[in-house]
Design a protein around this motif. Sequence first.
Motif, PDB file in Angstrom:
ATOM      1  N   GLU A  29       0.968  -1.215  -0.065  1.00  0.00           N
ATOM      2  CA  GLU A  29       0.096   0.004   0.154  1.00  0.00           C
ATOM      3  C   GLU A  29       0.680   1.275   0.115  1.00  0.00           C
ATOM      4  O   GLU A  29       2.017   1.202   0.293  1.00  0.00           O
ATOM      5  CB  GLU A  29      -1.002  -0.019   1.237  1.00  0.00           C
ATOM      6  CG  GLU A  29      -1.914  -0.969   1.219  1.00  0.00           C
ATOM      7  CD  GLU A  29      -2.930  -1.164   2.388  1.00  0.00           C
ATOM      8  OE1 GLU A  29      -2.726   0.088   3.356  1.00  0.00           O
ATOM      9  OE2 GLU A  29      -3.858  -1.853   2.399  1.00  0.00           O
ATOM     10  N   GLY A  30       0.200   2.347  -0.511  1.00  0.00           N
ATOM     11  CA  GLY A  30       0.885   3.482  -0.553  1.00  0.00           C
ATOM     12  C   GLY A  30      -0.069   4.471  -0.713  1.00  0.00           C
ATOM     13  O   GLY A  30      -1.235   4.341  -1.299  1.00  0.00           O
ATOM     14  N   ASP A  31       0.378   6.088  -0.727  1.00  0.00           N
ATOM     15  CA  ASP A  31      -0.699   6.912  -1.245  1.00  0.00           C
ATOM     16  C   ASP A  31      -0.485   6.958  -2.950  1.00  0.00           C
ATOM     17  O   ASP A  31       0.273   6.312  -3.446  1.00  0.00           O
ATOM     18  CB  ASP A  31      -0.137   8.500  -0.620  1.00  0.00           C
ATOM     19  CG  ASP A  31       1.168   8.919  -0.890  1.00  0.00           C
ATOM     20  OD1 ASP A  31       1.547   8.524  -1.998  1.00  0.00           O
ATOM     21  OD2 ASP A  31       1.548   9.440  -0.401  1.00  0.00           O
ATOM     22  N   TRP A  32      -1.203   8.037  -3.245  1.00  0.00           N
ATOM     23  CA  TRP A  32      -1.630   7.891  -4.976  1.00  0.00           C
ATOM     24  C   TRP A  32      -0.389   7.989  -5.531  1.00  0.00           C
ATOM     25  O   TRP A  32       0.157   7.198  -6.628  1.00  0.00           O
ATOM     26  CB  TRP A  32      -2.552   8.994  -5.050  1.00  0.00           C
ATOM     27  CG  TRP A  32      -2.876   8.829  -6.467  1.00  0.00           C
ATOM     28  CD1 TRP A  32      -3.981   8.057  -6.917  1.00  0.00           C
ATOM     29  CD2 TRP A  32      -2.848   9.510  -7.818  1.00  0.00           C
ATOM     30  NE1 TRP A  32      -4.393   8.100  -8.331  1.00  0.00           N
ATOM     31  CE2 TRP A  32      -3.518   9.055  -8.968  1.00  0.00           C
ATOM     32  CE3 TRP A  32      -1.851  10.594  -8.220  1.00  0.00           C
ATOM     33  CZ2 TRP A  32      -3.462   9.549 -10.125  1.00  0.00           C
ATOM     34  CZ3 TRP A  32      -1.637  10.967  -9.335  1.00  0.00           C
ATOM     35  CH2 TRP A  32      -2.371  10.409 -10.292  1.00  0.00           C
TER      36      TRP A  32
ATOM     37  N   TYR B 291      -2.618  -0.153  -5.571  1.00  0.00           N
ATOM     38  CA  TYR B 291      -2.593   0.340  -6.732  1.00  0.00           C
ATOM     39  C   TYR B 291      -2.618  -0.680  -7.977  1.00  0.00           C
ATOM     40  O   TYR B 291      -2.238  -1.769  -7.831  1.00  0.00           O
ATOM     41  CB  TYR B 291      -1.531   1.656  -6.825  1.00  0.00           C
ATOM     42  CG  TYR B 291      -0.246   0.589  -6.299  1.00  0.00           C
ATOM     43  CD1 TYR B 291       0.571   0.170  -7.486  1.00  0.00           C
ATOM     44  CD2 TYR B 291       0.390   0.887  -4.999  1.00  0.00           C
ATOM     45  CE1 TYR B 291       1.961  -0.650  -7.011  1.00  0.00           C
ATOM     46  CE2 TYR B 291       1.674   0.339  -4.670  1.00  0.00           C
ATOM     47  CZ  TYR B 291       2.376  -0.379  -5.588  1.00  0.00           C
ATOM     48  OH  TYR B 291       3.508  -0.937  -5.317  1.00  0.00           O
TER      49      TYR B 291
ATOM     50  N   THR C 236      -3.808  11.474  -0.407  1.00  0.00           N
ATOM     51  CA  THR C 236      -2.958  11.153   0.502  1.00  0.00           C
ATOM     52  C   THR C 236      -3.458   9.961   1.328  1.00  0.00           C
ATOM     53  O   THR C 236      -2.544   9.357   2.106  1.00  0.00           O
ATOM     54  CB  THR C 236      -2.624  12.102   1.671  1.00  0.00           C
ATOM     55  OG1 THR C 236      -4.173  12.410   1.977  1.00  0.00           O
ATOM     56  CG2 THR C 236      -2.236  13.481   0.883  1.00  0.00           C
ATOM     57  N   GLU C 237      -4.441   9.149   0.787  1.00  0.00           N
ATOM     58  CA  GLU C 237      -5.068   8.107   1.599  1.00  0.00           C
ATOM     59  C   GLU C 237      -4.046   6.907   1.086  1.00  0.00           C
ATOM     60  O   GLU C 237      -3.457   7.021  -0.079  1.00  0.00           O
ATOM     61  CB  GLU C 237      -6.413   7.804   1.319  1.00  0.00           C
ATOM     62  CG  GLU C 237      -7.460   8.551   1.640  1.00  0.00           C
ATOM     63  CD  GLU C 237      -7.656   8.324   2.990  1.00  0.00           C
ATOM     64  OE1 GLU C 237      -7.554   7.221   3.529  1.00  0.00           O
ATOM     65  OE2 GLU C 237      -8.322   9.296   3.631  1.00  0.00           O
ATOM     66  N   ARG C 238      -3.998   5.918   2.019  1.00  0.00           N
ATOM     67  CA  ARG C 238      -2.937   4.908   1.442  1.00  0.00           C
ATOM     68  C   ARG C 238      -3.704   3.543   1.036  1.00  0.00           C
ATOM     69  O   ARG C 238      -4.810   3.093   1.942  1.00  0.00           O
ATOM     70  CB  ARG C 238      -1.863   4.664   2.767  1.00  0.00           C
ATOM     71  CG  ARG C 238      -1.093   5.579   3.181  1.00  0.00           C
ATOM     72  CD  ARG C 238       0.016   5.124   4.409  1.00  0.00           C
ATOM     73  NE  ARG C 238       0.785   3.820   4.039  1.00  0.00           N
ATOM     74  CZ  ARG C 238       1.663   3.750   3.418  1.00  0.00           C
ATOM     75  NH1 ARG C 238       2.394   5.051   2.962  1.00  0.00           N
ATOM     76  NH2 ARG C 238       2.221   2.742   3.290  1.00  0.00           N
TER      77      ARG C 238
ATOM     78  N   HIS D  41       2.687   7.552  -4.625  1.00  0.00           N
ATOM     79  CA  HIS D  41       3.760   6.472  -4.462  1.00  0.00           C
ATOM     80  C   HIS D  41       3.327   5.466  -5.626  1.00  0.00           C
ATOM     81  O   HIS D  41       4.181   4.486  -6.016  1.00  0.00           O
ATOM     82  CB  HIS D  41       3.632   5.956  -3.040  1.00  0.00           C
ATOM     83  CG  HIS D  41       4.537   4.533  -2.868  1.00  0.00           C
ATOM     84  ND1 HIS D  41       5.568   4.630  -2.622  1.00  0.00           N
ATOM     85  CD2 HIS D  41       3.710   3.321  -2.554  1.00  0.00           C
ATOM     86  CE1 HIS D  41       6.080   3.290  -2.504  1.00  0.00           C
ATOM     87  NE2 HIS D  41       5.059   2.408  -2.468  1.00  0.00           N
TER      88      HIS D  41
END
Length: 294
Positions: free
Chosen positions: A179-182, A283, A278-280, A184
């Motif tokens: 997981e990561g923010d958009w 993707y 900024t949500e994780r 990332h």
Amino acid sequence: MGKPILLAELFITVSLSLSCCSGDGSRLYFSPSGGRLKDLDGRMQEREVDEGERHANSVSPPSLPELSTDVETEVETVACEMEDAVSTVCGELSSRSRDFSWHDFDSLLDRTISRLEAEETKFAKAMEKLSSVEAVVNETLTRAFEQWQSGRLEQPTAKPCKEGWHLFEGSCYFFSFSEGDWLHGRQECQEMGGDYVKINNTREWNFVASHVTGNAFVGLSDDEEEGTFKWISDGTVYSDWHDSWWHRGQPDNHHGGENCIHFWLIYDKLLWNDTKCTERMRYICEMKASDVEA
């Protein structure tokens, strides 16, 4: 009246092997003993079974559409014309059987035989053309097979995706577990040689959704201009709107700043929603199969 009817029966059942149809669709022939029409369905069904068996046992040649379509049409047309000739004489015999004269019958017989002979000639020529097409098809297939055996004919194959990627209609897709923010997520996609997924149609949407198991970013954002969503991979505007792809009421820019689109799994429904970038979450990446390095 016995002679015309007897000759009519001879003409229908022996000389030309034709059958006539009555108003209710049953097949008829002239009976010298009864002087009326009787059913011939049983006799004709045997002929139809024989024809069906011959057709089932025959092997249709492979077809080249550009060569065979016109010839097949011509064969069907001639066959229909022959059938029309049969229908014409049957109609006249059925409607005039009671007051037929010898002169009438002789004239009808001559005209019918002449017409059928002409149609038979046309049918034979059409069949010759069809045989020629069959020969060309067989020759072409034989030559292609020989080239394939000798290795001179290349066989198209789908280029495989990298390990962990999934192939669909010429593109490879990666569904992350991390997981990561958009931002990332996009960086990870680009480092693997791709970018965020761009979904072009419902087939592709369904394919991607079938591999998503939770919340996951896609490459759609209105970060540049609120309400104008663009695909980040090529900058095209998302204009072909599909309500069925979105949760009800979405996108709604709730509390402002919800500029990134993601698959959102809630209440057993996996659809799109807008959220803060900024949500994780996971993707989804995409790259053309043709861009995969060997």
